[in-house]
Write a protein that holds these residues in place. Structure first.
Motif, PDB file in Angstrom:
ATOM      1  N   ALA A  33     -13.147  47.347  11.128  1.00 24.85           N
ATOM      2  CA  ALA A  33     -14.200  47.545  12.433  1.00 24.85           C
ATOM      3  C   ALA A  33     -15.527  46.901  11.995  1.00 24.85           C
ATOM      4  N   GLU A  34     -15.860  46.958  10.691  1.00 19.04           N
ATOM      5  CA  GLU A  34     -17.235  46.561  10.220  1.00 19.04           C
ATOM      6  C   GLU A  34     -17.250  45.001   9.515  1.00 19.04           C
ATOM      7  N   ALA A  35     -15.719  44.606   8.797  1.00 20.29           N
ATOM      8  CA  ALA A  35     -15.919  43.663   7.912  1.00 20.29           C
ATOM      9  C   ALA A  35     -14.665  42.797   8.186  1.00 20.29           C
ATOM     10  N   GLY A  44     -11.573  30.581 -11.227  1.00 23.07           N
ATOM     11  CA  GLY A  44     -10.243  30.862 -11.916  1.00 23.07           C
ATOM     12  C   GLY A  44      -9.816  32.153 -11.644  1.00 23.07           C
ATOM     13  N   LYS A  45     -10.861  33.219 -10.833  1.00 22.15           N
ATOM     14  CA  LYS A  45     -10.050  34.492 -11.006  1.00 22.15           C
ATOM     15  C   LYS A  45      -9.879  34.830  -9.433  1.00 22.15           C
ATOM     16  N   PRO A  46      -9.089  35.721  -9.366  1.00 16.88           N
ATOM     17  CA  PRO A  46      -8.801  36.263  -7.782  1.00 16.88           C
ATOM     18  C   PRO A  46      -9.904  37.083  -7.295  1.00 16.88           C
ATOM     19  N   CYS A  47     -10.490  36.541  -6.143  1.00 23.58           N
ATOM     20  CA  CYS A  47     -11.619  37.061  -5.684  1.00 23.58           C
ATOM     21  C   CYS A  47     -11.490  37.372  -4.134  1.00 23.58           C
ATOM     22  N   LEU A  48     -12.090  38.646  -3.706  1.00 20.99           N
ATOM     23  CA  LEU A  48     -12.203  38.962  -2.293  1.00 20.99           C
ATOM     24  C   LEU A  48     -13.730  38.832  -1.867  1.00 20.99           C
ATOM     25  N   ALA A  49     -13.805  38.306  -0.597  1.00 17.72           N
ATOM     26  CA  ALA A  49     -14.894  37.974   0.043  1.00 17.72           C
ATOM     27  C   ALA A  49     -15.230  38.747   1.475  1.00 17.72           C
ATOM     28  N   LYS A  50     -16.032  39.695   1.509  1.00 21.26           N
ATOM     29  CA  LYS A  50     -16.176  40.817   2.591  1.00 21.26           C
ATOM     30  C   LYS A  50     -17.373  40.164   3.318  1.00 21.26           C
ATOM     31  N   GLU A  51     -16.848  39.880   4.505  1.00 20.59           N
ATOM     32  CA  GLU A  51     -18.064  39.264   5.519  1.00 20.59           C
ATOM     33  C   GLU A  51     -18.338  40.353   6.543  1.00 20.59           C
ATOM     34  N   ARG A  52     -19.536  40.903   6.773  1.00 20.54           N
ATOM     35  CA  ARG A  52     -19.905  41.656   7.732  1.00 20.54           C
ATOM     36  C   ARG A  52     -20.296  40.723   9.085  1.00 20.54           C
ATOM     37  N   PHE A  53     -19.406  40.848   9.983  1.00 17.68           N
ATOM     38  CA  PHE A  53     -19.686  40.158  11.040  1.00 17.68           C
ATOM     39  C   PHE A  53     -20.706  40.578  11.857  1.00 17.68           C
ATOM     40  N   THR A  67     -27.365  45.301   8.692  1.00 15.07           N
ATOM     41  CA  THR A  67     -26.265  44.617   8.026  1.00 15.07           C
ATOM     42  C   THR A  67     -27.048  44.489   6.529  1.00 15.07           C
ATOM     43  N   THR A  68     -28.050  43.843   6.502  1.00 16.02           N
ATOM     44  CA  THR A  68     -28.784  43.446   5.297  1.00 16.02           C
ATOM     45  C   THR A  68     -28.893  44.897   4.404  1.00 16.02           C
ATOM     46  N   GLU A  69     -29.289  45.911   5.023  1.00 14.52           N
ATOM     47  CA  GLU A  69     -29.598  47.287   4.114  1.00 14.52           C
ATOM     48  C   GLU A  69     -28.038  47.636   3.944  1.00 14.52           C
ATOM     49  N   ARG A  70     -27.123  47.426   4.553  1.00 13.84           N
ATOM     50  CA  ARG A  70     -25.599  47.928   4.375  1.00 13.84           C
ATOM     51  C   ARG A  70     -25.152  47.291   3.163  1.00 13.84           C
ATOM     52  N   ILE A  71     -25.387  46.019   3.041  1.00 15.01           N
ATOM     53  CA  ILE A  71     -24.937  45.024   1.998  1.00 15.01           C
ATOM     54  C   ILE A  71     -25.645  45.467   0.539  1.00 15.01           C
ATOM     55  N   ARG A  72     -26.883  45.738   0.876  1.00 14.48           N
ATOM     56  CA  ARG A  72     -27.705  46.157  -0.207  1.00 14.48           C
ATOM     57  C   ARG A  72     -27.287  47.487  -0.998  1.00 14.48           C
ATOM     58  N   ALA A  73     -26.868  48.394  -0.016  1.00 15.77           N
ATOM     59  CA  ALA A  73     -26.499  49.688  -0.416  1.00 15.77           C
ATOM     60  C   ALA A  73     -25.268  49.712  -1.114  1.00 15.77           C
ATOM     61  N   GLU A  74     -24.269  48.744  -0.669  1.00 19.67           N
ATOM     62  CA  GLU A  74     -23.146  48.700  -1.274  1.00 19.67           C
ATOM     63  C   GLU A  74     -23.016  47.901  -2.540  1.00 19.67           C
ATOM     64  N   SER A  75     -23.932  47.014  -2.496  1.00 19.71           N
ATOM     65  CA  SER A  75     -24.071  46.452  -3.863  1.00 19.71           C
ATOM     66  C   SER A  75     -24.665  47.371  -5.026  1.00 19.71           C
ATOM     67  N   VAL A  94     -23.694  38.063  -4.219  1.00 13.43           N
ATOM     68  CA  VAL A  94     -24.267  38.780  -2.753  1.00 13.43           C
ATOM     69  C   VAL A  94     -24.970  37.459  -2.020  1.00 13.43           C
ATOM     70  N   ASP A  95     -24.728  37.403  -0.903  1.00  9.96           N
ATOM     71  CA  ASP A  95     -25.360  36.351  -0.041  1.00  9.96           C
ATOM     72  C   ASP A  95     -25.628  36.850   1.107  1.00  9.96           C
ATOM     73  N   TYR A  96     -26.897  37.266   1.362  1.00  7.96           N
ATOM     74  CA  TYR A  96     -27.530  37.894   2.668  1.00  7.96           C
ATOM     75  C   TYR A  96     -27.423  36.965   3.649  1.00  7.96           C
ATOM     76  N   ASN A  97     -27.677  35.817   3.437  1.00  9.17           N
ATOM     77  CA  ASN A  97     -27.862  34.957   4.666  1.00  9.17           C
ATOM     78  C   ASN A  97     -26.463  34.842   5.556  1.00  9.17           C
ATOM     79  N   ARG A  98     -25.403  34.658   4.747  1.00  2.41           N
ATOM     80  CA  ARG A  98     -24.173  34.855   5.224  1.00  2.41           C
ATOM     81  C   ARG A  98     -23.511  36.018   5.362  1.00  2.41           C
ATOM     82  N   ARG A  99     -24.139  37.013   5.116  1.00  3.94           N
ATOM     83  CA  ARG A  99     -23.618  38.445   5.183  1.00  3.94           C
ATOM     84  C   ARG A  99     -22.365  38.749   4.612  1.00  3.94           C
ATOM     85  N   ILE A 100     -22.315  38.153   3.374  1.00  3.69           N
ATOM     86  CA  ILE A 100     -20.913  38.197   2.402  1.00  3.69           C
ATOM     87  C   ILE A 100     -21.287  38.867   1.008  1.00  3.69           C
TER      88      ILE A 100
END
Length: 246
Positions: A33-35, A44-53, A67-75, A94-100
């Motif tokens: 519902a959120e991302a 070279g390492k497996p990675c997940l990208a979490k995008e908050r749309f 969204t910025t505050e939630r990304i900041r809190a999560e990080s 952490v990419d605040y501009n792309r919300r990822i």
């Protein structure tokens, strides 16, 4: 080195990272519902990208701020867990501009939910439950509230080759999308209540599992356990009252 040169180096580095982290090289893994969660490779390492749309029902400025505050809190929660010795996915970028946010992905894992469902040994389940309690107790001792404690949000990682056994796994806490820092016993009680409800709705042995989780929790949070448990019971009573009233 002057400020202009430092800014140039920074901008070049960000461009390099953004090119590496181009979502065109990632595939959609899961959507909530959120991302949206994408899976790919980072250095070279497996990675997940979490995008908050974006949420269309919110004003764009408000949406960006939330969204910025939630990304900041999560990080912040992930970094604080690392400092406390609690294993979480490594935070790559952490990419605040792309919300990822870009996170470590564990290829060889099983959720605690799935592990419990296929495990029939009572002593193994007790040992696992105590370890989960230790983990959450340590989390709360550092005033980190997870916000969505479920057995689906705890992973067991195999340490080496061979069959999966409880002694060859590490517990990893994931999904800090609702995490925040809070010192109050009330919030910690709510965290435990969320876990209890998740257990009841998922596992037939929920009562025994939760009792052992509380015992493990108390082992590492002795000084504050009485107050937190009291708040937990208050929250539980309110929850039952709402259920009865409807």
């Amino acid at each position: 080195m002057d400020i202009r040169s430092m800014d140039l180096i920074y901008n070049l580095e960000m461009e390099r990272l953004n090119s590496i982290m181009d979502l065109k090289n990632f595939v959609l893994f899961k959507q909530g519902a959120e991302a949206r969660i994408y899976k790919g490779v980072y250095l070279g390492k497996p990675c997940l990208a979490k995008e908050r749309f974006p949420k269309k029902y919110r004003h764009p400025d408000l949406d960006h701020s939330i969204t910025t505050e939630r990304i900041r809190a999560e990080s912040r929660a992930i970094v604080r867990c690392k400092n406390a010795g609690i294993r979480t996915p490594m935070l790559y970028l952490v990419d605040y501009n792309r919300r990822i946010i870009f996170l470590e992905y564990f290829e060889n894992h099983i959720t605690v939910k799935d592990y419990i469902e296929q495990c029939s040994d009572e002593e193994t389940l007790k040992s696992l439950s105590l370890r989960i309690g230790n983990l959450i107790g340590k989390l709360h001792s550092k005033n980190i509230i997870h916000g969505d404690l479920t057995t689906s949000n705890i992973l067991l990682i195999k340490k080496g080759d061979g069959e999966l056994t409880i002694t060859k796994k590490d517990l990893v806490l994931i999904d800090f999308g609702l995490a925040h820092l809070e010192t109050s016993a009330e919030d910690k009680g709510v965290d435990l209540y969320v876990l209890e409800r998740a257990l009841i709705s998922t596992h037939s042995a929920a009562k025994e599992i939760f009792i052992n989780i509380l015992n493990g929790y108390k082992e590492v949070n002795k000084n504050n356990f009485k107050e937190i448990y009291s708040k937990f019971e208050e929250v539980r009573a309110r929850g039952r009252k709402r259920t009865m009233v409807g």
